[in-house]
Design a protein around this motif. Structure first.
Motif, mmCIF file in Angstrom:
data_model
loop_
_atom_site.group_PDB
_atom_site.id
_atom_site.type_symbol
_atom_site.label_atom_id
_atom_site.label_comp_id
_atom_site.label_asym_id
_atom_site.label_seq_id
_atom_site.Cartn_x
_atom_site.Cartn_y
_atom_site.Cartn_z
ATOM 1 N N TRP A 73 0.937 -1.153 -0.038
ATOM 2 C CA TRP A 73 -0.138 0.081 0.262
ATOM 3 C C TRP A 73 0.850 1.364 0.045
ATOM 4 N N LEU A 74 1.919 1.323 0.773
ATOM 5 C CA LEU A 74 2.981 2.437 0.784
ATOM 6 C C LEU A 74 3.540 2.733 -0.562
ATOM 7 N N ALA A 75 3.965 1.478 -1.130
ATOM 8 C CA ALA A 75 4.426 1.758 -2.530
ATOM 9 C C ALA A 75 3.295 2.272 -3.447
ATOM 10 N N LEU A 76 1.963 1.916 -3.352
ATOM 11 C CA LEU A 76 1.310 2.342 -4.338
ATOM 12 C C LEU A 76 0.992 3.668 -4.148
ATOM 13 N N GLY A 77 1.021 4.086 -2.901
ATOM 14 C CA GLY A 77 0.796 5.432 -2.547
ATOM 15 C C GLY A 77 1.845 6.348 -3.331
ATOM 16 N N ALA A 78 3.051 5.876 -3.082
ATOM 17 C CA ALA A 78 4.230 6.767 -3.464
ATOM 18 C C ALA A 78 4.144 6.880 -5.108
ATOM 19 N N ALA A 79 3.713 5.815 -5.743
ATOM 20 C CA ALA A 79 3.561 5.950 -7.227
ATOM 21 C C ALA A 79 2.431 6.902 -7.559
ATOM 22 N N SER A 111 1.309 9.283 -5.900
ATOM 23 C CA SER A 111 1.682 10.755 -5.484
ATOM 24 C C SER A 111 2.515 11.355 -6.613
ATOM 25 N N MET A 112 3.435 10.587 -7.516
ATOM 26 C CA MET A 112 4.270 10.697 -8.756
ATOM 27 C C MET A 112 3.499 11.145 -9.979
ATOM 28 N N ILE A 113 2.426 10.321 -9.909
ATOM 29 C CA ILE A 113 1.831 10.117 -11.355
ATOM 30 C C ILE A 113 0.733 11.249 -11.317
ATOM 31 N N ALA A 114 0.064 11.349 -10.087
ATOM 32 C CA ALA A 114 -1.180 12.301 -10.086
ATOM 33 C C ALA A 114 -0.739 13.682 -10.575
ATOM 34 N N PRO A 115 0.441 14.160 -10.173
ATOM 35 C CA PRO A 115 0.696 15.770 -10.718
ATOM 36 C C PRO A 115 1.193 15.740 -12.031
ATOM 37 N N MET A 116 1.595 14.830 -12.751
ATOM 38 C CA MET A 116 1.811 14.698 -14.247
ATOM 39 C C MET A 116 0.437 14.709 -14.875
ATOM 40 N N VAL A 117 -0.463 14.034 -14.333
ATOM 41 C CA VAL A 117 -1.751 13.832 -15.119
ATOM 42 C C VAL A 117 -2.580 15.082 -14.855
ATOM 43 N N LEU A 118 -2.423 15.919 -13.784
ATOM 44 C CA LEU A 118 -3.190 17.155 -13.676
ATOM 45 C C LEU A 118 -2.606 18.292 -14.502
#
Length: 466
Positions: free
Chosen positions: A82-88, A90-97
């Motif tokens: 779950w921590l690894a999924l959250g880190a991924a 958190s990096m992908i969401a700004p790029m998509v936005l």
């Protein structure tokens, strides 16, 4: 069986609940009656202790220790995932936005506002978006121009044309003598390329120096590694007087009897210029011509970040070496195929015979390498020109962005030339032909430029890059 033996085989807990009469009357077992209360108290204490600890005694806990460790490990694994999924995320969401979030339109001031308010808007309008992707300023816009190109103000003139004009021009247009029409490159490091440039060239019987105009045919960004790091922007320029020559060669490739190509023929030409094998054949046939029938071309290269000439030189040298190796491989395959068809045995030769195996080509490559040796740094925004004349001679010119030792800012200096036409042909094929080109984006843009000139009659084409 005697009553004593039957009494000894009865369960202890049953004896604790209801002692039997023979146990009390038998003098040999009378001591058990005295121990029964104590045993009952110990059993109740043990049961109560086990209930407080979860219903399991010490022995049961020791036996189930491996099960507890397995449950703990599974819990830690789930937590890690779950921590690894959250880190991924958190990096992908700004790029998509940043990529898909619609930007609000810029706010425009009404004409009734004072000049001081206009200046306040200009001061605050250069935000993060302008820093990431500079935008030209329209001539009728209240904000001032913040971008420059070669010391000139970048504005949008009539017809949505981006031009660079002197700051003293009140109403600049693309037809002004001092104005330079620009083409966006797609990167904020080098935002614009000029649509036309002038390159010093030797003309006349005595080789007098003169200026020749070149028109942009296509451009793209050179990117390296899986991170797609931008190295430089490269653009192919054709001498304006050679545009009709190039147009004629491209049209004859598809239809030798036509003066312009129809839509179906244009798509055939586009497919051929993007094909790995056909593109090499088309451009080699064009680059192999000499004299008035050969188009004069130039590559304009502008680094996106600070680099040096050795880095650029190594890239070109590796590209040329890979092309020569590919030619040798194709030739060896052809020889083996011919030997198989004639049912002969092809013996290995001590020297690989090919177009690029002679000593003169090796000396020409040394001359090409010597053009950039000892040149030092190539700062961001500086201009490197690789020219190819009607005889196939490769020339190198350099225009620094800032003044340095022995070089004036904006002044074009000649680095040298290589007279062997094979060197310039191989360098040109690095960007135009083959399977792996230095910039696929640049090749597609050049192909679009070629298609734009073949749809017009021969002799009437002008520089036009969409």
């Amino acid at each position: 069986m005697t009553p004593a033996r039957l009494a000894s085989r009865r369960p202890i807990l049953r004896c604790l609940n209801s002692p039997s009469a023979p146990l009390r009357s038998n003098p040999q077992l009378r001591h058990l009656s005295r121990e029964l209360p104590k045993l009952r108290a110990d059993a109740e204490a043990l049961l109560s202790k086990g209930s407080r600890r979860g219903g399991l005694g010490p022995t049961a806990d020791e036996v189930s220790l491996h099960r507890a460790q397995a449950l703990r490990r599974a819990q830690l694994v789930r937590r890690r995932n779950w921590l690894a999924l959250g880190a991924a995320l958190s990096m992908i969401a700004p790029m998509v936005l940043v990529r898909f979030w619609p930007m609000p339109p810029p706010m425009e001031k009404e004409g009734s506002e004072t000049e001081g308010e206009m200046k306040g808007e200009e001061k605050g309008s250069k935000g993060v978006l302008d820093l990431l992707k500079p935008r030209p300023t329209q001539t009728d816009s209240p904000r001032r121009a913040t971008e420059e190109f070669q010391g000139k103000q970048v504005v949008i003139a009539a017809g949505d044309k981006i031009i660079a004009a002197p700051a003293s021009s009140k109403h600049p247009s693309a037809s002004d003598v001092d104005a330079v029409e620009l083409v966006p490159t797609g990167t904020s490091y080098v935002p614009y390329f000029p649509r036309t440039i002038t390159i010093p060239t030797a003309s006349g019987p005595e080789g007098a120096e003169s200026e020749a105009e070149y028109t942009l045919l296509g451009l793209g960004i050179r990117k390296v590694s899986f991170l797609r790091v931008q190295v430089y922007v490269v653009g192919l320029y054709i001498r304006t007087s050679s545009l009709s020559t190039l147009q004629n060669h491209l049209i004859n490739t598809v239809n030798p009897t036509a003066s312009a190509l129809i839509p179906g023929e244009k798509e055939d030409l586009r497919s051929a210029l993007l094909d790995s094998e056909k593109s090499s054949q088309i451009w080699e046939s064009i680059l192999s011509r000499r004299g008035p029938d050969a188009p004069e071309m130039a590559f304009r290269i502008v680094p996106c970040r600070g680099t040096d000439f050795k880095h650029l030189q190594d890239g070109w040298m590796r590209g040329v070496a890979s092309r020569t190796d590919e030619v040798r491989r194709k030739q060896s395959d052809l020889l083996r195929q011919q030997a198989a068809e004639s049912k002969q045995i092809a013996l290995p030769k001590p020297v690989d015979e090919s177009e690029f195996s002679d000593e003169s080509f090796g000396l020409a490559m040394k001359d090409f390498k010597g053009l950039f040796q000892g040149r030092g740094k190539a700062p961001k925004g500086s201009v490197i020109l690789l020219t190819r004349d009607s005889q196939g001679v490769l020339g190198a010119l350099y225009q620094p962005l800032k003044a340095s030792k022995g070089e004036d800012a904006g002044k074009v200096s000649r680095l040298g030339e290589v007279k062997d036409e094979r060197v310039s042909r191989l360098v040109w094929l690095l960007y135009l032909g083959g399977q792996n080109v230095s910039s696929e984006e640049a090749r597609k843009s050049v192909v679009d430029g070629c298609i734009s000139i073949v749809e017009r009659p021969v002799g009437t084409v002008e520089g036009m890059v969409q």
